[in-house]
Design a protein around this motif. Structure first.
Motif, PDB file in Angstrom:
ATOM      1  N   THR A   1       1.596 -11.423 -11.727  1.00  0.00           N
ATOM      2  CA  THR A   1       0.591 -12.134 -10.916  1.00  0.00           C
ATOM      3  C   THR A   1       1.083 -13.543 -10.607  1.00  0.00           C
ATOM      4  OG1 THR A   1      -1.688 -12.924 -10.823  1.00  0.00           O
ATOM      5  CG2 THR A   1      -0.674 -12.878 -13.012  1.00  0.00           C
ATOM      6  N   THR A   2       0.676 -14.033  -9.474  1.00  0.00           N
ATOM      7  CA  THR A   2       0.990 -15.432  -9.129  1.00  0.00           C
ATOM      8  C   THR A   2      -0.271 -16.280  -9.210  1.00  0.00           C
ATOM      9  OG1 THR A   2       0.636 -14.941  -6.788  1.00  0.00           O
ATOM     10  CG2 THR A   2       2.900 -14.806  -7.580  1.00  0.00           C
ATOM     11  N   LYS A   3      -1.310 -15.598  -9.653  1.00  0.00           N
ATOM     12  CA  LYS A   3      -2.597 -16.309  -9.682  1.00  0.00           C
ATOM     13  C   LYS A   3      -2.760 -17.069 -10.992  1.00  0.00           C
ATOM     14  CE  LYS A   3      -4.463 -12.909  -6.600  1.00  0.00           C
ATOM     15  NZ  LYS A   3      -5.171 -11.656  -6.479  1.00  0.00           N
TER      16      LYS A   3
ATOM     17  N   LEU B   1       5.992  -6.965  -6.841  1.00  0.00           N
ATOM     18  CA  LEU B   1       4.549  -6.847  -6.615  1.00  0.00           C
ATOM     19  C   LEU B   1       3.883  -5.775  -7.457  1.00  0.00           C
ATOM     20  CD1 LEU B   1       3.905  -7.154  -2.782  1.00  0.00           C
ATOM     21  CD2 LEU B   1       3.312  -8.739  -4.585  1.00  0.00           C
TER      22      LEU B   1
ATOM     23  N   GLY C   1      -3.796  -5.028 -10.566  1.00  0.00           N
ATOM     24  CA  GLY C   1      -4.410  -4.395  -9.391  1.00  0.00           C
ATOM     25  C   GLY C   1      -3.440  -3.542  -8.610  1.00  0.00           C
ATOM     26  N   LEU C   2      -2.306  -4.092  -8.183  1.00  0.00           N
ATOM     27  CA  LEU C   2      -1.371  -3.335  -7.348  1.00  0.00           C
ATOM     28  C   LEU C   2      -0.663  -2.229  -8.139  1.00  0.00           C
ATOM     29  CD1 LEU C   2       0.207  -6.064  -5.049  1.00  0.00           C
ATOM     30  CD2 LEU C   2      -1.452  -4.302  -4.465  1.00  0.00           C
TER      31      LEU C   2
ATOM     32  N   ASP D   1      -3.849  -9.418   6.504  1.00  0.00           N
ATOM     33  CA  ASP D   1      -4.601 -10.672   6.464  1.00  0.00           C
ATOM     34  C   ASP D   1      -3.801 -11.764   7.159  1.00  0.00           C
ATOM     35  OD1 ASP D   1      -2.786 -12.011   4.547  1.00  0.00           O
ATOM     36  OD2 ASP D   1      -3.537 -10.485   3.137  1.00  0.00           O
TER      37      ASP D   1
ATOM     38  N   ASN E   1      -7.477  -8.797  -2.902  1.00  0.00           N
ATOM     39  CA  ASN E   1      -6.253  -9.607  -2.789  1.00  0.00           C
ATOM     40  C   ASN E   1      -6.206 -10.321  -1.430  1.00  0.00           C
ATOM     41  OD1 ASN E   1      -5.258  -9.100  -5.287  1.00  0.00           O
ATOM     42  ND2 ASN E   1      -3.909  -7.409  -4.658  1.00  0.00           N
TER      43      ASN E   1
ATOM     44  N   ALA F   1      -5.948 -14.178  -0.713  1.00  0.00           N
ATOM     45  CA  ALA F   1      -4.849 -14.768   0.062  1.00  0.00           C
ATOM     46  C   ALA F   1      -5.367 -15.608   1.232  1.00  0.00           C
ATOM     47  CB  ALA F   1      -3.931 -13.645   0.574  1.00  0.00           C
TER      48      ALA F   1
ATOM     49  N   GLY G   1      -6.384 -13.649 -12.237  1.00  0.00           N
ATOM     50  CA  GLY G   1      -5.866 -12.288 -12.026  1.00  0.00           C
ATOM     51  C   GLY G   1      -5.100 -11.787 -13.241  1.00  0.00           C
ATOM     52  N   LEU G   2      -5.147 -10.447 -13.405  1.00  0.00           N
ATOM     53  CA  LEU G   2      -4.444  -9.825 -14.539  1.00  0.00           C
ATOM     54  C   LEU G   2      -3.063  -9.314 -14.139  1.00  0.00           C
ATOM     55  CD1 LEU G   2      -7.216  -7.684 -16.262  1.00  0.00           C
ATOM     56  CD2 LEU G   2      -5.947  -9.567 -17.279  1.00  0.00           C
ATOM     57  N   GLY G   3      -2.824  -9.161 -12.842  1.00  0.00           N
ATOM     58  CA  GLY G   3      -1.536  -8.596 -12.365  1.00  0.00           C
ATOM     59  C   GLY G   3      -1.502  -7.099 -12.523  1.00  0.00           C
TER      60      GLY G   3
HETATM   61  P1  ADP Z   1      -3.750 -10.042  -9.311  1.00  0.00           P
HETATM   62  O1  ADP Z   1      -4.487  -9.931  -8.044  1.00  0.00           O
HETATM   63  O2  ADP Z   1      -4.558  -9.874 -10.547  1.00  0.00           O
HETATM   64  O3  ADP Z   1      -2.758 -11.119  -9.375  1.00  0.00           O
HETATM   65  P2  ADP Z   1      -2.440  -7.835  -8.171  1.00  0.00           P
HETATM   66  O4  ADP Z   1      -1.539  -6.746  -8.769  1.00  0.00           O
HETATM   67  O5  ADP Z   1      -3.527  -7.326  -7.388  1.00  0.00           O
HETATM   68  O6  ADP Z   1      -2.812  -8.698  -9.383  1.00  0.00           O
HETATM   69  O7  ADP Z   1      -1.536  -8.722  -7.258  1.00  0.00           O
HETATM   70  C1  ADP Z   1      -0.309  -9.181  -7.721  1.00  0.00           C
HETATM   71  C2  ADP Z   1       0.217 -10.303  -6.905  1.00  0.00           C
HETATM   72  O8  ADP Z   1       0.480  -9.899  -5.581  1.00  0.00           O
HETATM   73  C3  ADP Z   1      -0.703 -11.371  -6.709  1.00  0.00           C
HETATM   74  O9  ADP Z   1      -0.712 -12.256  -7.805  1.00  0.00           O
HETATM   75  C4  ADP Z   1      -0.180 -12.046  -5.452  1.00  0.00           C
HETATM   76  O10 ADP Z   1       0.798 -12.942  -5.732  1.00  0.00           O
HETATM   77  C5  ADP Z   1       0.362 -10.945  -4.681  1.00  0.00           C
HETATM   78  N1  ADP Z   1      -0.508 -10.507  -3.582  1.00  0.00           N
HETATM   79  C6  ADP Z   1      -1.311  -9.444  -3.594  1.00  0.00           C
HETATM   80  N2  ADP Z   1      -1.938  -9.313  -2.401  1.00  0.00           N
HETATM   81  C7  ADP Z   1      -1.515 -10.322  -1.628  1.00  0.00           C
HETATM   82  C8  ADP Z   1      -1.779 -10.736  -0.294  1.00  0.00           C
HETATM   83  N3  ADP Z   1      -2.642 -10.065   0.503  1.00  0.00           N
HETATM   84  N4  ADP Z   1      -1.160 -11.836   0.183  1.00  0.00           N
HETATM   85  C9  ADP Z   1      -0.279 -12.499  -0.598  1.00  0.00           C
HETATM   86  N5  ADP Z   1       0.008 -12.175  -1.869  1.00  0.00           N
HETATM   87  C10 ADP Z   1      -0.597 -11.101  -2.377  1.00  0.00           C
END
Ligand code: ADP
Length: 672
Positions: free
Chosen positions: A612-614, A606, A623-624, A593, A563, A567, A619-621
């Motif tokens: 996800t904002t990707k 989050l 990871g976190l 970062d 991530n 970013a 991205g699948l949303g």
């Molecule tokens: P994905 O990476 O598949 O979108 P994640 O659960 O890992 O799913 O992340 C969810 C969202 O969190 C991301 O889409 C992003 O918007 C935000 N995000 C995660 N890590 C960061 C970061 N280091 N800086 C800014 N936004 C982040």
């Protein structure tokens, strides 16, 4: 539902009648109180009237009974006394007649010479003694006594004049004389019976017998007995004080005639002080003798004696009758009151028993209602319990499903990562494979030429390449996760090393900094650069061991680092700082970062799965969400924040594992 009053008024309007006025349907408490008081007063009044009536009736009956008994006794007594008196009088009735027939008596009246007088005196004396009369004497027509039985004594009647005496007058007229009076000479009361003395059918004198009736005074004085003459003058009385009194006022001429006849000597005839209280039937009356209310009361009953025209009056004391009647009344009163009290007691008892029965019925009803309510409530509870059981089962099932879905997600996430990784690895392997091909072709040519040295160099290069390829495939094996048993201890440095190796290609051109923060240093120093020192991943750092599965820790770190790489894309230069801080109980790894940071509206979402904002395919949303779940499973946490100087920072905190004495085993090196 309408109230009852509304319903009833509607019903009465519908049936055409006027609705009842409100007061007609309500009970007035004041009115019922008043009715109660009135009812009680009436009962009290009736009871008092009953008591008075019972007492009055008892008194009347007892008194009447007592008086009747008195009258009966008095009648018997009067009868007895009258017959005794009459027999006394009758016994002497014929004596004057016999006397008048005697020649001695007649002789002395015709010729009262001394010889005849003496003979007559002796004869009368003798006769009087034998007949037991009081005095026997003979009166000549001129009214003087010529001979008498008491001729010897000082109180001799001989020579005394009796012209004024009624018995003399009656006898001279040819009748029988009967008279009660006080003796003019003797001053003793007595009853005189006289007969005319006849010679050759012609009245020549009068023969008289005087009787003493003083025995009469000896009768019982507690129940007085009096005899009155035809004028109502008491001449015989068991109470001496009453003698020569009248029971009714004497008319003047009668009083005169009595005085003339010297019937009761010359003493005045006074009326007896009598107060008649009540007249009773049959010649009886209740009277008081004497003045005042304390004077004794008597029942006076008058009995006629015929000839002579006397009346015997019995005086029976009424006070005992009054006392008996009072006693009977008191007994009746007590009895009545007792009966009323008994009735009251019985009534109260009955009311109490009724009240008790009612209370018991109410209690039983309440008990039954309670039982029913308990049963209903129990049924409700059982139903709720059953529902709860169902819900628990449902929840358990949902939880199991969730867990399964969770595991599935983890697996899916792994597969997604694996896909990305496979692409990377394919890319990574393609280059050494191509190099291997050219090295092996080269080596064959060199061997054909006999250039042993170059061929050996090539083979060494091939060995290096295969080692590198082995490392890459080993990482793949690690990530799949089931390649080897999981450990509950994870070395932070080793995990970081593996992750960096995995993401080596993407990390090119990125400023990657590893920092170790000394938590033991003073807090003031901690903020200063002195507490921060670079973390060399080549060192073992056995103290930086977290209580977590090493592969899962790596999975979290890959996510965070991935991530951060995403970013910082486009940043010049992209910079990622990884800070490791070891506390007493915890270890934390902060991945920061210099990217754009996390927008405020994104921050709270989050950790939601599939957030996800990707762009699509990027991205699948997951990871976190998975990382946070792993942190929780390991007893730690994962938090996100924006760093004060810009960029995002994700802090993973885990429990610190105890340091082990055995040398660490590096999977990366072991697997090659
Ligand atoms: P994905 O990476 O598949 O979108 P994640 O659960 O890992 O799913 O992340 C969810 C969202 O969190 C991301 O889409 C992003 O918007 C935000 N995000 C995660 N890590 C960061 C970061 N280091 N800086 C800014 N936004 C982040």
């Amino acid at each position: 539902m309408k109230p009852a009053s509304a319903r009833s008024s509607e019903a009465s309007i519908a049936s055409g009648g006027d609705p009842l006025p409100p007061y007609a349907t309500m009970s007035d408490p004041h009115r019922s109180d008043f009715a109660n008081v009135t009812r009680r007063l009436l009962i009290l009044f009736a009871l008092a009237a009953g008591l008075a009536a019972a007492c009055w009736l008892t008194y009347s009956l007892a008194w009447k009974n007592g008086v009747d008994t008195l009258r009966r006794n008095a009648a018997v007594r009067a009868e007895r006394t009258a017959s005794a008196l009459k027999s006394t009088l009758e016994r002497y009735e014929s004596l004057p007649y016999l006397l008048a027939e005697h020649p001695i008596v007649q002789d002395v009246l015709i010729d009262p010479n001394p010889a005849n007088v003496e003979r007559a005196n002796l004869y009368l004396e003798d006769l009087n003694r034998h007949a037991r009369a009081t005095v026997t004497y003979i009166i000549s027509l001129d009214g003087y006594c010529v001979a008498a039985s008491n001729w010897r004594g000082p109180g001799s009647f001989v020579g005394a004049g009796y012209q004024f005496r009624p018995y003399f007058v009656d006898a001279v007229k040819g009748g029988v004389g009967r008279f009660f009076g006080i003796g003019t000479i003797s001053q003793a009361p007595g009853y005189y019976i006289s007969q005319p003395v006849r010679r050759d059918g012609k009245i020549v004198g009068v023969a008289v017998v005087k009787l003493d009736l003083e025995w009469f005074q000896g009768v019982d004085a507690s129940e007085p007995l009096v005899v009155t003459d035809d004028h109502g003058v008491i001449f015989l009385s068991s109470v001496p004080a009453w003698k020569y009194h009248t029971i009714r006022p004497l008319p003047g001429q009668i009083a005169d005639s009595i005085y003339q006849a010297r019937q009761y000597a010359q003493q005045p005839i006074e009326p007896l002080p009598v107060t008649v209280e009540r007249m009773l039937e049959g010649n009886a009356q209740i009277l008081r003798v004497g003045g005042g209310r304390s004077a004794p009361r008597y029942l006076a009953s008058r009995h006629g004696m015929g000839e002579p025209d006397w009346h015997l009056i019995t005086m029976s004391p009424v006070d005992p009758v009054d006392a008996d009647a009072r006693k009977a009344t008191i007994v009746t009163g007590f009895g009545y009151v007792s009966l009323v009290l008994l009735a009251f007691y019985w009534r109260m008892r009955r009311a109490r028993v009724r009240e008790m029965m009612r209370s018991r019925a109410l209690l039983q009803k309440a008990y039954a209602e309670l039982n029913q309510r308990v049963a209903e409530r129990t049924a409700d509870l059982s139903e709720a319990n059953e529902q709860l059981h169902k819900e628990v089962a449902e929840r358990t099932r949902a939880e199991q499903e969730l867990r399964a879905a969770h595991d599935e997600l983890i697996q899916t996430s792994k597969l997604a990562a694996l896909g990305q990784m496979a692409a990377g690895i394919t890319h990574e392997l393609n280059q050494p494979l191509a190099a291997l091909r050219s090295f092996s072709d080269n080596t064959r040519v060199l061997l054909e030429r006999g250039d042993q040295a170059s061929a050996r160099e090539n083979l060494e290069a091939i060995a290096v390449l295969t080692e590198r390829m082995g490392k890459i495939t080993n990482q793949l094996k690690l990530f799949v996760g089931r390649a080897r048993p999981r450990s509950a201890r994870a070395s932070i440095v080793r995990a970081l090393r593996n992750v960096v190796a995995l993401l080596q290609k993407r990390l090119q051109g990125v400023e990657l900094e590893f920092v170790l923060i000394d938590a033991a240093a003073d807090t003031v120093d901690a903020a200063a650069d002195g507490a921060r020192k670079p973390l060399n991943l080549a060192d073992d750092h056995p103290e930086l061991v977290a209580s977590c599965d090493d592969l899962r820790l790596e999975q979290v770190l890959i996510n965070l680092l991935g991530n951060a790489l995403d970013a910082t894309t486009g940043m010049s230069p992209p910079r990622i700082t990884i800070e490791v801080e070891a506390g007493d109980a915890n270890l934390s790894i902060a991945v920061g970062d210099n990217g754009p940071g996390i927008p405020d509206d994104v921050l709270p979402r989050l950790f939601e799965p599939f957030f996800t904002t990707k762009e699509m395919g990027q991205g699948l949303g997951l990871g976190l969400a998975i990382s946070s779940s792993i942190a929780r499973d390991c007893g730690g946490s994962l938090v996100a924040r924006n760093a004060p100087h810009g960029g995002a920072s994700f802090v993973l905190t885990l429990r610190r594992a105890r340091v082990q004495a055995s040398p660490s085993h590096d999977p990366l090196t072991a697997g090659s």
